[in-house]
Design a protein around this motif. Structure first.
Motif, PDB file in Angstrom:
ATOM      1  N   GLU A  56      12.208  44.696  24.420  1.00 36.70           N
ATOM      2  CA  GLU A  56      11.496  45.877  24.888  1.00 36.70           C
ATOM      3  C   GLU A  56      10.585  46.363  23.759  1.00 36.70           C
ATOM      4  O   GLU A  56      10.687  45.891  22.627  1.00 36.70           O
ATOM      5  N   PRO A  87      16.118  44.914  30.869  1.00 35.40           N
ATOM      6  CA  PRO A  87      16.526  45.036  29.467  1.00 35.40           C
ATOM      7  C   PRO A  87      18.043  44.923  29.293  1.00 35.40           C
ATOM      8  O   PRO A  87      18.811  45.581  29.995  1.00 35.40           O
ATOM      9  N   ARG A 109      16.846  45.928  23.041  1.00 35.37           N
ATOM     10  CA  ARG A 109      17.302  45.169  24.202  1.00 35.37           C
ATOM     11  C   ARG A 109      16.339  44.010  24.474  1.00 35.37           C
ATOM     12  O   ARG A 109      15.139  44.118  24.243  1.00 35.37           O
ATOM     13  N   ILE A 165      14.416  41.296  26.986  1.00 38.77           N
ATOM     14  CA  ILE A 165      13.921  41.236  28.364  1.00 38.77           C
ATOM     15  C   ILE A 165      13.528  39.816  28.784  1.00 38.77           C
ATOM     16  O   ILE A 165      13.269  39.580  29.962  1.00 38.77           O
TER      17      ILE A 165
END
Length: 422
Positions: free
Chosen positions: A329, A290, A367, A369
């Motif tokens: 996320e 992340p 965040r 990923i």
């Protein structure tokens, strides 16, 4: 009849060819997104255009053999990565494809984890294709580990069973690869038959046993039935292919795709064997830990765009549809598309990807990923005409892009980078 040939546990079978001690043991091949392309000292990638399939990337690193392959997936003492292929011995423990290596190791502490070797897989796939071409007039390579063949006018229907049995054994003897083969009047039912022939078996579906074979099979086990279609079928109380075959009106009311699905299941639809495939799209994606830093994310978009630009120029095509996807996320996703019929240049492509990222990044408190970029609708396949606005200037930039590509062809994709990547 059409036949479908599938290599059993291909990546594991390839590893066993190199190490016979792996036979009859619980073995898996691990996979991990190559995030090293984002590092400043990244090494050039190998580009694959020839074969596709699950867990077969367009860009991959040359394999470096290690004494203990599990080290490839250890980071700060933690086992990272997912499982791309599992031997049947491993599956007996409940281990499945796409499971994390950590979960698989917990289910079977004695599990042997091997690193992937894409170069070897490509080599073996080519060898099998060449071998099949000597045995069958028309061969189509559907992916790195599966093939279709047309036996019509070549082998009589009553001789299909011994022919594919002998072919299976010859492949094992000559190449050391275990395969399963299904045969039926259509390619779609032949593929279904292969699933029931595994491992290292053969299955012929004749018109007389079509109903008996097809009807009890669950709808989700038919190729082409994804999660959304499975949900739709289940909501309509359709759980087996037999139940689906009784609901023609229902399927046809859902539109062209469902209508075609019905025909495939019912053995009414087929497709010719294509000895050569034209690539319709190309993409690159990477999954990473992340990351919130948007400046770093933009830098990574440039890195991915540079690699994809190299592949597009190597294919010598002009894409006109561009897609950028973001996975966050908390299982959140976003994407942005654009159609643009203009001459391809790396500079413009990089700017376009940055714009798509800015527009697609709608969850800026989360965040990221995963990043993915896909290009499709190549001008050689689409009906679009290139815009003539600024065409002269674009030609100059295209020539510069070609020169840059030539240097990368000779010295590696990472020879020239964008300043924003450093």
């Amino acid at each position: 009849m059409k036949i479908h040939i599938d290599i059993d546990c291909f990546f594991v079978s390839a590893a066993r060819l190199q190490d016979a001690s792996l036979e009859h043991k619980a073995v898996v091949i691990g996979g991990r997104s190559d995030t090293k392309i984002f590092s400043q000292d990244a090494k050039s990638q190998t580009v694959n255009f020839e074969n596709s399939g699950s867990f077969v990337p367009t860009f991959y690193k040359a394999y470096e053999k290690k004494d203990d392959d599990i080290e490839s997936f250890l980071e700060n003492g933690r086992l990272r990565g997912i499982l791309t292929t599992a031997s049947y011995e491993a599956r007996a423990y409940g281990i499945k494809t796409a499971m994390t290596l950590k979960e698989a190791k917990e289910l079977c502490p004695e599990l042997i984890i091997k690193a992937p070797n894409m170069s070897l897989y490509q080599e073996l796939s080519h060898k099998l294709h060449d071998f099949l071409s000597l045995k069958i007039p028309l061969i189509e390579q559907a992916s790195i580990d599966e093939f279709y063949g047309d036996l019509q006018g070549w082998i009589e229907d009553e001789d299909i069973a011994p022919f594919i049995s002998n072919l299976k054994n010859e492949i094992k003897k000559e190449l050391g690869l275990p395969v399963s083969i299904g045969a039926a009047k259509t390619r779609y039912i032949a593929k279904l038959a292969t699933s029931w022939a595994k491992p290292f078996g053969c299955k012929v579906i004749t018109p007389s046993d079509f109903d008996t074979f097809v009807n009890p099979i669950k709808v989700e086990n038919f190729a082409g039935v994804g999660k959304s279609m499975r949900t739709k079928l289940h909501e309509s109380k359709i759980y087996t292919l037999g139940e689906l075959r009784k609901r023609r009106g229902t399927l046809e009311s859902w539109g062209p795709y469902a209508k075609e699905l019905y025909k495939r299941v019912n053995g009414e639809s087929d497709a010719e064997i294509e000895t050569k495939h034209k690539r319709k799209s190309i993409g690159i994606s990477r999954t990473f830990d992340p990351l919130f830093d948007r400046v770093e994310l933009k830098r990574r978009v440039s890195v991915l765009a540079r690699h994809l630009s190299f592949a597009i120029l190597k294919l010598d095509v002009i894409p006109t549809v561009f897609h950028l996807g973001i996975s966050y996320e908390m299982n959140q996703k976003s994407h942005q598309n654009i159609s643009l019929a203009e001459l391809f240049t790396e500079n413009k492509f990089n700017s376009l990807c940055q714009t798509l990222f800015k527009e697609a990044d709608r969850q800026r408190r989360l965040r990221v990923i995963r990043l993915s970029i896909t290009c499709s609708s190549f001008t050689r396949n689409s009906k679009k005409e290139l815009s003539l606005i600024g065409f002269h200037d674009e030609q100059k930039m295209h020539k510069l892009t070609k020169s840059t590509h030539s240097l990368r062809e000779k010295y590696g994709i990472d020879t020239l980078k964008w300043g924003s990547e450093i």
